[in-house]
Design an enzyme around this catalytic site. Sequence first.
Site, PDB file in Angstrom:
ATOM      1  N   CYS A  53       0.809  -1.221   0.000  1.00  0.00           N
ATOM      2  CA  CYS A  53       0.000   0.000   0.000  1.00  0.00           C
ATOM      3  C   CYS A  53       0.842   1.271   0.000  1.00  0.00           C
ATOM      4  O   CYS A  53       0.316   2.359  -0.232  1.00  0.00           O
ATOM      5  CB  CYS A  53      -0.943   0.004   1.202  1.00  0.00           C
ATOM      6  SG  CYS A  53      -2.101  -1.389   1.214  1.00  0.00           S
ATOM      7  N   HIS A  65      -2.810   6.946   3.460  1.00  0.00           N
ATOM      8  CA  HIS A  65      -3.291   5.756   2.759  1.00  0.00           C
ATOM      9  C   HIS A  65      -4.681   5.412   3.263  1.00  0.00           C
ATOM     10  O   HIS A  65      -4.927   5.322   4.474  1.00  0.00           O
ATOM     11  CB  HIS A  65      -2.335   4.590   2.997  1.00  0.00           C
ATOM     12  CG  HIS A  65      -2.917   3.271   2.629  1.00  0.00           C
ATOM     13  ND1 HIS A  65      -3.478   3.029   1.397  1.00  0.00           N
ATOM     14  CD2 HIS A  65      -3.054   2.117   3.342  1.00  0.00           C
ATOM     15  CE1 HIS A  65      -3.935   1.783   1.365  1.00  0.00           C
ATOM     16  NE2 HIS A  65      -3.691   1.211   2.529  1.00  0.00           N
ATOM     17  N   ASN A  73     -10.275   0.146   0.673  1.00  0.00           N
ATOM     18  CA  ASN A  73      -8.816   0.174   0.621  1.00  0.00           C
ATOM     19  C   ASN A  73      -8.381  -0.303  -0.758  1.00  0.00           C
ATOM     20  O   ASN A  73      -8.480  -1.484  -1.084  1.00  0.00           O
ATOM     21  CB  ASN A  73      -8.254  -0.741   1.713  1.00  0.00           C
ATOM     22  CG  ASN A  73      -6.732  -0.775   1.733  1.00  0.00           C
ATOM     23  OD1 ASN A  73      -6.068  -0.349   0.799  1.00  0.00           O
ATOM     24  ND2 ASN A  73      -6.182  -1.304   2.809  1.00  0.00           N
TER      25      ASN A  73
END
Length: 339
Positions: free
Chosen positions: A112, A254, A284
Site C-alpha cells: 500500500c 493511505h 482500501n
Amino acid sequence: MSRAAVLTGIGAMVPDRMVDNDEISTLVDTNDQWIRTRTGIGRRHWAAPGVSTGDLAVEAGRRALESAGADSVDLVIMATSTPDQPMPATAPRVATDLGLAGTPGYDLSAACAGFIYGLHAAAGAIASGTCERVLVIGADIWSTRLDPQDRATAIIFGDGAGAAVLRAGDPGEPGALAGFDLGSDGANKDLAVLPAGGSRQRSRREPLREADNYLAMRGKEIFTHAVDRMSGSSAALLRRIGWDTGDLDWFVGHQANARILNTVADVMHVDRARVLLHLDRVGNTSAASIPLALTDAAAGGRLRPGQRVLLTSFGGGLSWGSTALTWPDLKALAPAPDC
C-alpha cells in the site's frame, strides 16, 4: 539550480461494479453499521471477470496524461502488488497500450506504500537528469485475492488505479515534491501476506493450500504499526522540509481505515477536518488509494491551488513513506471516477 519533480497531471479509474456493505453481508457475518463503525467504508468497486490490474492502470494513466497535456513520458513506473502475472512486468504492456511503446517501464512492489515509493523513484530519475517527465501509476485488484469467508479482508478491499505525471521543474514552484521519508521493517513481514506464487512457497514442493491463494492480515497489529509508522514518518518529513502541522491544509493518508487516519491525525495534532477521506466510497485500494483520493478531491474542488498537502502511506512488508507538496493549478483535470 537543483531539479525537482513537479506534479503536472493526475487521473484515476475504478471498475464499474459497486459492492456495498449489504452485499458484503451476504458473504460474511457482518452488517453495514459494523463495517462503517470499524472501517468507515460504505462501498467498494470490484473488477469484472477478465479485467486485470493493467487494464485499470491504462485508463488511469491515460487520464493523467490528459490532465498533464502530455503525449509522451521518459519512464513509466507501475506500483502494484497484484500484477497481471509474476513475469513479465505489467508496466511495459501498460506503456504500449498508452501509445508509449519503447518507453522504459518497470513494476515496483511496496504494497500500500507503493505509490509514494513510485513518486520517490520518479523524483530520483528527474533529479539525476535522466528523465524530464515520468508517469507513476498505483494500481491493484485485490478482489480476486480475498477469501470471501474472511471478514478481516473481505470487507476492506476495493479495486482501482490512480496515476500522476511528474515533470522536471524548480524546487520552489507549486507542485514540486518537497522531500521524502521512507522506511521498512522486514521483521514484521508476516502481518500481511499472500503466500501463493512466490519462490518460498513453491520451493517447498508441497501441495498448495487453498488458504495460500488469499491475502491474510493480522488487523490489530497492523493498526498499531500503521499509526506509529505514518505519524513518525510524517513528523520526520515535516521537520526535514521545515513545515509545521499547522501549515497543512490537507492530510492525505493511505485510505485503509478511517479510524487509523483519524488516530494518526490526533497523534500529529492535525485537525480531523483536514483529513482527506475517500475510502468510504472505494474501500482500501492499496497502491491506488492516495492518487484516487487526490483525483477525487481535486476534481470536486476540495483541493485548491496553493494548499499545502502531506501524503503518507503504510503497507505490508512492512513499508511506509511520506512526501509533501503545495498543490498546483492542474490543467485539463480529468473528471473524478464515478465513485
